[in-house]
Scaffold this motif. Structure first.
Motif, PDB file in Angstrom:
ATOM      1  N   GLY A  25      26.209  24.571  30.190  1.00  0.00           N
ATOM      2  CA  GLY A  25      27.580  24.135  30.429  1.00  0.00           C
ATOM      3  C   GLY A  25      28.607  24.854  29.591  1.00  0.00           C
ATOM      4  N   LEU A  26      28.332  26.104  29.258  1.00  0.00           N
ATOM      5  CA  LEU A  26      29.239  26.890  28.412  1.00  0.00           C
ATOM      6  C   LEU A  26      30.097  27.822  29.268  1.00  0.00           C
ATOM      7  N   ALA A  27      31.382  27.841  28.982  1.00  0.00           N
ATOM      8  CA  ALA A  27      32.330  28.648  29.754  1.00  0.00           C
ATOM      9  C   ALA A  27      32.257  30.113  29.352  1.00  0.00           C
ATOM     10  N   TYR A  28      32.556  31.004  30.322  1.00  0.00           N
ATOM     11  CA  TYR A  28      32.562  32.430  30.035  1.00  0.00           C
ATOM     12  C   TYR A  28      33.379  33.171  31.086  1.00  0.00           C
ATOM     13  N   GLU A  29      33.749  34.394  30.737  1.00  0.00           N
ATOM     14  CA  GLU A  29      34.408  35.304  31.666  1.00  0.00           C
ATOM     15  C   GLU A  29      33.784  36.669  31.471  1.00  0.00           C
ATOM     16  N   ILE A  30      33.524  37.379  32.581  1.00  0.00           N
ATOM     17  CA  ILE A  30      32.852  38.680  32.490  1.00  0.00           C
ATOM     18  C   ILE A  30      33.861  39.817  32.548  1.00  0.00           C
ATOM     19  N   TYR A  31      33.656  40.798  31.656  1.00  0.00           N
ATOM     20  CA  TYR A  31      34.449  42.035  31.668  1.00  0.00           C
ATOM     21  C   TYR A  31      33.486  43.196  31.888  1.00  0.00           C
ATOM     22  N   SER A  32      33.726  43.991  32.940  1.00  0.00           N
ATOM     23  CA  SER A  32      32.762  45.044  33.281  1.00  0.00           C
ATOM     24  C   SER A  32      33.383  46.426  33.446  1.00  0.00           C
ATOM     25  N   ASN A  33      34.623  46.606  33.030  1.00  0.00           N
ATOM     26  CA  ASN A  33      35.241  47.933  33.113  1.00  0.00           C
ATOM     27  C   ASN A  33      34.761  48.776  31.935  1.00  0.00           C
ATOM     28  N   ILE A  43      16.654  35.014  24.357  1.00  0.00           N
ATOM     29  CA  ILE A  43      18.017  34.775  24.843  1.00  0.00           C
ATOM     30  C   ILE A  43      18.342  33.290  24.978  1.00  0.00           C
ATOM     31  N   ALA A  44      17.325  32.433  25.018  1.00  0.00           N
ATOM     32  CA  ALA A  44      17.580  30.988  25.085  1.00  0.00           C
ATOM     33  C   ALA A  44      18.342  30.496  23.858  1.00  0.00           C
ATOM     34  N   GLU A  45      18.240  31.231  22.760  1.00  0.00           N
ATOM     35  CA  GLU A  45      18.906  30.818  21.519  1.00  0.00           C
ATOM     36  C   GLU A  45      20.420  31.029  21.568  1.00  0.00           C
ATOM     37  N   ILE A  46      20.897  31.784  22.545  1.00  0.00           N
ATOM     38  CA  ILE A  46      22.341  32.043  22.627  1.00  0.00           C
ATOM     39  C   ILE A  46      23.115  30.747  22.796  1.00  0.00           C
ATOM     40  N   ALA A  47      22.650  29.888  23.671  1.00  0.00           N
ATOM     41  CA  ALA A  47      23.343  28.616  23.896  1.00  0.00           C
ATOM     42  C   ALA A  47      23.331  27.757  22.640  1.00  0.00           C
ATOM     43  N   ASN A  48      22.197  27.719  21.938  1.00  0.00           N
ATOM     44  CA  ASN A  48      22.120  26.921  20.712  1.00  0.00           C
ATOM     45  C   ASN A  48      23.097  27.418  19.665  1.00  0.00           C
ATOM     46  N   GLU A  49      23.182  28.742  19.517  1.00  0.00           N
ATOM     47  CA  GLU A  49      24.097  29.310  18.529  1.00  0.00           C
ATOM     48  C   GLU A  49      25.555  29.031  18.907  1.00  0.00           C
ATOM     49  N   ALA A  50      25.891  29.180  20.184  1.00  0.00           N
ATOM     50  CA  ALA A  50      27.270  28.947  20.622  1.00  0.00           C
ATOM     51  C   ALA A  50      27.679  27.499  20.363  1.00  0.00           C
ATOM     52  N   LYS A  51      26.787  26.569  20.632  1.00  0.00           N
ATOM     53  CA  LYS A  51      27.104  25.164  20.416  1.00  0.00           C
ATOM     54  C   LYS A  51      27.183  24.831  18.924  1.00  0.00           C
ATOM     55  N   THR A  52      26.248  25.365  18.155  1.00  0.00           N
ATOM     56  CA  THR A  52      26.242  25.101  16.711  1.00  0.00           C
ATOM     57  C   THR A  52      27.524  25.593  16.051  1.00  0.00           C
ATOM     58  N   ARG A  53      28.038  26.710  16.539  1.00  0.00           N
ATOM     59  CA  ARG A  53      29.250  27.300  15.960  1.00  0.00           C
ATOM     60  C   ARG A  53      30.522  26.801  16.639  1.00  0.00           C
ATOM     61  N   ALA A  54      30.362  25.886  17.572  1.00  0.00           N
ATOM     62  CA  ALA A  54      31.503  25.261  18.260  1.00  0.00           C
ATOM     63  C   ALA A  54      32.364  26.273  19.011  1.00  0.00           C
ATOM     64  N   PHE A  55      31.737  27.320  19.539  1.00  0.00           N
ATOM     65  CA  PHE A  55      32.474  28.276  20.363  1.00  0.00           C
ATOM     66  C   PHE A  55      32.842  27.611  21.693  1.00  0.00           C
TER      67      PHE A  55
END
Length: 452
Positions: free
Chosen positions: A129-137, A89-101
């Motif tokens: 330091g990546l922004a997010y919002e959680i949806y749980s419905n 799961i540590a790779e999630i941040a790397n992928e998000a940054k690489t893809r400029a999400f």
């Protein structure tokens, strides 16, 4: 010749199958219409209405002509990238940054949030330091309302990608949300049933499974429950494939025994049905047999929460998904979808109960495949067995594994007066046409009765 009716699209999960009929396509080339975006091949064609249904079920496949022969090209659709192993799961941040999400819309169910499983991923985002919002419905069998509420929340969030954390429920919800955001003409959700003619890829999805069973992180399928009509419907769309799968067995370590058992048997059902479906071919056979072997060796240990068992199931269920997503399933899944919609039976439990029953029904249409299933499940001496013996050995091995991990063999909620509706719903399900042996409504009623 109407290209796709609703019933055609409902059946199209298993339209990948090819019943090896030869048809002089040159004589009717002018009557053939083409479309794209269906599962299993590059381009699909619908032959004229006067084409005998019993011979080729509208013969959908990527068809090339050579001296009047029909040739089908198989297609495999997988993630762009997948990560496997503890700590992935540590790779999630790397992928998000690489893809400029910029901002993630995190889909995860309330229990995973409550027990801190979702936090493992959001901690990665926070630390980067990546922004997010959680949806749980999100319900265990996600509904049309769950999807529509999620679409509205995504629009307000300002997110530009999705992270799906959970089992099939979270991932199916994320897929439907992502498809509708990119293709708003399908916002009613019901119109996505079967193979909907979406034009654009869904919002990018990073899929993080927390169960070892659905393989939703590597499939082009998702399932939505229509509460009003008391049915589940299958949606198949190459546009919904997550771009990244992060298969980290540590995300699965908190699964209770019952959930581990049921999702694991769902994975075994994927592998066995995918191996025997009408569309199966050499590459998917390779995936499915290896998945059967790994799951059979790993599931008992996973239920006991051993490291080896968890790691094996994380890999085995993913490999099964690599196969069945591209060739479809059969009536064990059709019937399980119906049981889930009517009685809210957990999907994996329903699959586990139906699988040996359906295997017995299908046996005479599977050639030598049950010998290889038995071998993959660790049965010894299969080469010295008769066809009847190795077919029985394969079914017995499945029953024994299901029993060992605590899956019931009977469904107390099942009622005789429900059988007609159950059978009709299963018969209309998108998975049914891929079954190696055709099943009528009456056949399905008889199979359901075996659960009583």
């Amino acid at each position: 010749n109407k290209l796709f009716s609703k019933s055609d699209r409902r059946a199209s999960l298993s339209l990948l199958f090819w019943e090896k009929c030869c048809y002089n396509i040159n004589e009717t080339k002018k009557n053939i219409k083409s479309c794209s975006g269906l599962p299993g091949t590059h381009d699909f064609y619908v032959l004229p209405e006067n084409r005998p249904q019993s011979r080729c079920r509208k013969a959908l496949g990527s068809i090339y002509t050579k001296k009047g022969e029909c040739i089908m090209a198989n297609r495999i659709v997988l993630n762009e990238t997948s990560y496997h192993g503890a700590g992935a799961i540590a790779e999630i941040a790397n992928e998000a940054k690489t893809r400029a999400f910029k901002k993630a819309f995190v889909c995860s169910d309330p229990d995973l949030i409550k027990f801190g499983v979702t936090k493992k991923v959001t901690d990665v985002l926070d630390n980067a330091g990546l922004a997010y919002e959680i949806y749980s419905n999100i319900k265990p069998n996600p509904t049309i309302e769950n999807v529509q509420t999620g679409v509205a929340a995504f629009k307000k969030s300002g997110a530009d990608y999705l992270i799906a954390i959970g089992g099939g429920s979270s991932m199916d919800t994320a897929k439907a949300i992502g498809i509708i955001i990119a293709n708003p003409e399908f916002e009613d959700v019901r119109s996505l049933e079967g193979v909907a003619p979406t034009k654009k890829p869904c919002v990018p999805i990073i899929a993080v499974p927390t169960t070892a069973g659905t393989a939703a992180e590597v499939t082009i399928n998702y399932v939505v429950t229509d509460v009003e009509k008391k049915r589940k419907f299958v949606c198949v769309d190459p546009h919904d494939m997550p771009i990244i799968a992060v298969v980290d067995p540590e995300m699965m370590s908190s699964m209770p025994k019952g959930l581990t058992a049921s999702t694991g048997m769902d994975a075994l059902t994927h592998a066995i049905e995918g191996y025997t479906t009408k569309a199966a071919w050499e590459m998917t056979d390779m995936f499915h047999l290896k998945a059967i072997e790994i799951i059979s060796k790993s599931l008992r240990g996973a239920v006991e929460n051993t490291k080896e068992g968890r790691e094996g199931m994380a890999l085995g269920q993913y490999i099964a998904g690599m196969g069945f997503s591209n060739v479809g399933l059969g009536i064990a899944h059709s019937m399980a979808h119906t049981l889930g919609a009517v009685y809210d039976t957990p999907h994996g439990v329903a699959c586990a109960m139906m699988l040996p029953i359906v295997m017995e029904y299908n046996a005479d249409c599977t050639g030598e495949k049950y010998r290889e299933i038995a071998r993959a499940m660790g049965v010894e001496g299969v080469d010295n067995m008769s066809q009847e013996e190795y077919r029985k050995a394969a079914v017995d091995a499945v029953r024994k594994l299901s029993e060992d991990v605590g899956i019931p063999s009977k469904l107390e909620a099942l009622k005789e007066e429900d059988l007609q509706f159950l059978a009709e719903s299963a018969h209309a399900d998108a998975c049914a046409p891929g079954n190696p042996k055709d099943a009528s409504v009456e056949d399905l009623k008889d199979l359901f009765r075996k659960l009583m």
